[in-house]
Design an enzyme around this catalytic site. Structure first.
Site, short mmCIF file in Angstrom:
data_model
loop_
_atom_site.label_atom_id
_atom_site.label_comp_id
_atom_site.label_asym_id
_atom_site.label_seq_id
_atom_site.Cartn_x
_atom_site.Cartn_y
_atom_site.Cartn_z
N LYS A 191 0.87 -1.10 0.02
CA LYS A 191 -0.03 -0.24 -0.07
C LYS A 191 0.84 1.28 -0.09
CE LYS A 191 -2.47 3.37 2.46
NZ LYS A 191 -1.85 4.44 1.89
N GLY A 203 -4.95 3.21 -1.90
CA GLY A 203 -6.28 3.68 -0.99
C GLY A 203 -5.67 4.34 0.23
N GLY A 260 -5.01 5.15 4.37
CA GLY A 260 -4.45 4.30 5.54
C GLY A 260 -5.54 3.96 6.46
N PRO A 261 -6.71 4.60 6.76
CA PRO A 261 -7.68 4.02 7.60
C PRO A 261 -8.47 2.87 6.87
CG PRO A 261 -7.63 6.34 7.77
CD PRO A 261 -6.81 5.95 6.54
N VAL A 319 -7.23 0.74 3.76
CA VAL A 319 -6.41 -0.08 2.94
C VAL A 319 -5.38 -0.62 4.10
CG1 VAL A 319 -4.79 -0.66 1.18
CG2 VAL A 319 -6.90 0.30 0.58
N GLY A 320 -4.72 0.47 4.57
CA GLY A 320 -3.72 0.11 5.70
C GLY A 320 -4.12 -0.61 6.82
N GLU A 334 9.54 2.17 10.88
CA GLU A 334 10.41 3.13 10.95
C GLU A 334 9.65 4.67 10.94
OE1 GLU A 334 12.13 6.46 9.68
OE2 GLU A 334 12.21 5.40 7.61
N CYS A 355 12.59 11.87 7.50
CA CYS A 355 12.44 11.56 8.95
C CYS A 355 13.86 11.78 9.74
CB CYS A 355 11.90 10.18 9.06
SG CYS A 355 12.76 8.96 7.81
N GLU A 402 8.34 16.80 15.91
CA GLU A 402 8.83 16.59 14.45
C GLU A 402 8.08 17.44 13.55
OE1 GLU A 402 10.06 13.26 11.41
OE2 GLU A 402 8.09 12.77 12.16
#
Length: 475
Positions: A170, A201, A203-204, A206-207, A245, A282, A382
């Site tokens: 994904k 798709g 995250g909420p 497909v992830g 990560e 990151c 961050e």
């Protein structure tokens, strides 16, 4: 305009069970540059079933055969570097020349490196009366971010496939077009059906479907700490392996033996280590720690160098930085700048206001805040934009305490005229990697974090081992 109407499942391009699509926005023009399917949990079920069915045969292929596939993918991706660089310059905003080297060149090379490293993995070894074997984990779910979209995909997909696993990917819905190019390449080289699957798709949907699927044996995730926490929670339901990560708030420490003559070079390197990819990295070194006695001298150098960090169209000019990826990200970064000033930081250059010479695009001025203290929001959270904070410290012990004084531990840097002193300081930094006196990027070195920056390692031999189980056979 690039339109990808189908998902890639079980070796074929297939329609999603949803009829809706997602627009991909060019970060400079703010116009639609492509569309992708908005996948569903049903699409994930189909992809996982294909990956599960393909696993027994793929896991038994020889190391040499899997290495040859990696080499073919490297060659095919290399041929498309200009196309990929142009796509990602639009999706992410990195200047196209740099994108060709980093966003397109590194991923193509990573497949080649993976093929070379595969021959070095000890898949079997004798330990006393036991034969210890390393075997693929199974079906791997890879969930990837938007900042280095193709490279982060390849850091998961290449070692997973090379070690005999099958994959359901994904990609980020914000920068997904490059993932479809990879799927085209994988199809072109003839990877067996079901070994690699792509479901785009949000995250909420497909992830989360990937993370909690009972037939997914491992999830490798790169993204925010908040989202990583959710992936770990969902993965815990089936006790699957989860590698993460996540975010960073990395310190770049100038020790007190750096001379006045060396400072301009060190400071210049520090700006680059923060601003690469408009700060959307990151592992960016976003906190510059300086001896209190040298704080004002460092700030003066920054004020002189900062105007050289120009912003502009990533596809048409000599600007060093492009836009950030989205309106939401632009507004988030600008709000952090405002918060920093409200909490007492000093503005060296840049600022939260819109740049006068960019009438459109998601631009943030490269910004430096000085006199930042460890408890300020901009010193702890961050920002993920082109914002550097300068923090004075009293002595080396204080510098170490500040460097280690965040929830993160992904990267860091230290500068000293004495290399041994620098290495000793680096050893005490609670972080996954440290640049010692500007030490360069190494594709073979393991990459990953301490604390809330995640767990597990990517790249090099360590990255391959993450995708293997260990079995002992007593003889």
């Amino acid at each position: 305009m690039r339109t990808f109407p189908n998902l890639y499942i079980d070796g074929a391009w297939r329609s999603s069970t949803s009829s809706t699509s997602i627009d991909v926005i060019d970060a400079h023009t703010e116009q639609v540059m492509g569309t992708i399917p908005e996948g569903t949990s049903g699409d994930v079920d189909a992809a996982v079933a294909a990956a599960k069915a393909a696993f027994p045969a793929w896991s038994q292929t020889s190391v040499d055969e899997r290495a040859k596939y990696c080499e073919r993918i490297a060659e095919a991706l290399s041929a498309r570097i200009p196309e990929i660089a142009e796509l990602i310059a639009g999706e992410v905003g990195m200047p196209q020349g740099m994108a060709a080297m980093i966003q397109a060149g590194l991923p193509a090379n990573e497949w080649k490196v993976t093929a070379q490293l595969l021959s070095e993995v000890k898949f079997e070894e004798q330990v006393g009366n036991s034969l210890v074997v390393r075997e693929p984990v199974g079906v791997v779910g890879a969930i990837t971010p938007w900042n280095y979209p193709l490279y982060q995909i390849v850091l998961k997909v290449a070692p997973a496939l090379a070690t005999g696993n099958t994959v359901v990917l994904k990609p980020s819905e914000v920068a997904p077009l490059n993932a479809f190019i990879l799927a085209e390449v994988i199809h072109e080289v003839g990877l067996p059906a079901g070994v690699f699957n792509l479901v785009s798709g949000v995250g909420p949907v497909v992830g989360e479907a990937i993370a909690k699927h009972p037939d997914v044996d491992m999830v490798s995730f790169t993204g925010s700490t908040r989202a990583g926490r959710r992936v770990m929670q969902l993965g815990a339901e089936s006790i699957k392996r989860v590698t993460l990560e996540l975010g960073g708030k990395s310190a770049n420490v100038i020790l007190d033996d750096i001379s006045a003559e060396e400072l301009p070079k060190v400071v210049g390197k520090g700006l680059g280590a923060c601003f690469l990819n408009s700060g959307q990295t990151c592992s960016a070194l976003t906190r510059l720690l300086v001896p209190a006695a040298q704080h004002d001298a460092v700030v003066a150098i920054i004020a002189e160098q900062l105007p050289g960090w120009t912003i502009g169209d990533p596809k048409g000019g000599a600007a060093k930085l492009g836009p950030v990826i989205s309106a939401a990200q632009r507004d988030r970064v600008r709000s952090y700048i405002t918060t920093g000033l409200d909490e007492g930081a000093t503005l060296v250059g840049g600022g939260a206001d819109a740049p006068d010479d960019q009438p459109h695009g998601y631009y943030v001025k490269p910004t430096v805040l000085a006199n930042v203290t460890p408890t300020m929001t901009v010193a702890q959270e961050e920002i993920f934009g082109p914002v550097l904070v300068v923090m004075p410290y009293a002595d080396e012990a204080d510098a170490l305490a500040i460097a280690n004084g965040t929830p993160y531990g992904l990267a860091g840097g230290v500068w000293s005229s004495d290399p041994e002193r620098a290495k000793q300081f680096a050893r005490r930094m609670r972080t996954g990697q440290v640049e010692v006196n500007g030490g360069g990027f190494n594709v073979l070195a393991p990459f990953g974090g301490y604390k809330q920056s995640g767990n597990g390692r990517e790249r090099g031999a360590h990255g391959l081992l993450e995708f293997l189980e260990t079995k002992s056979m007593q003889l």
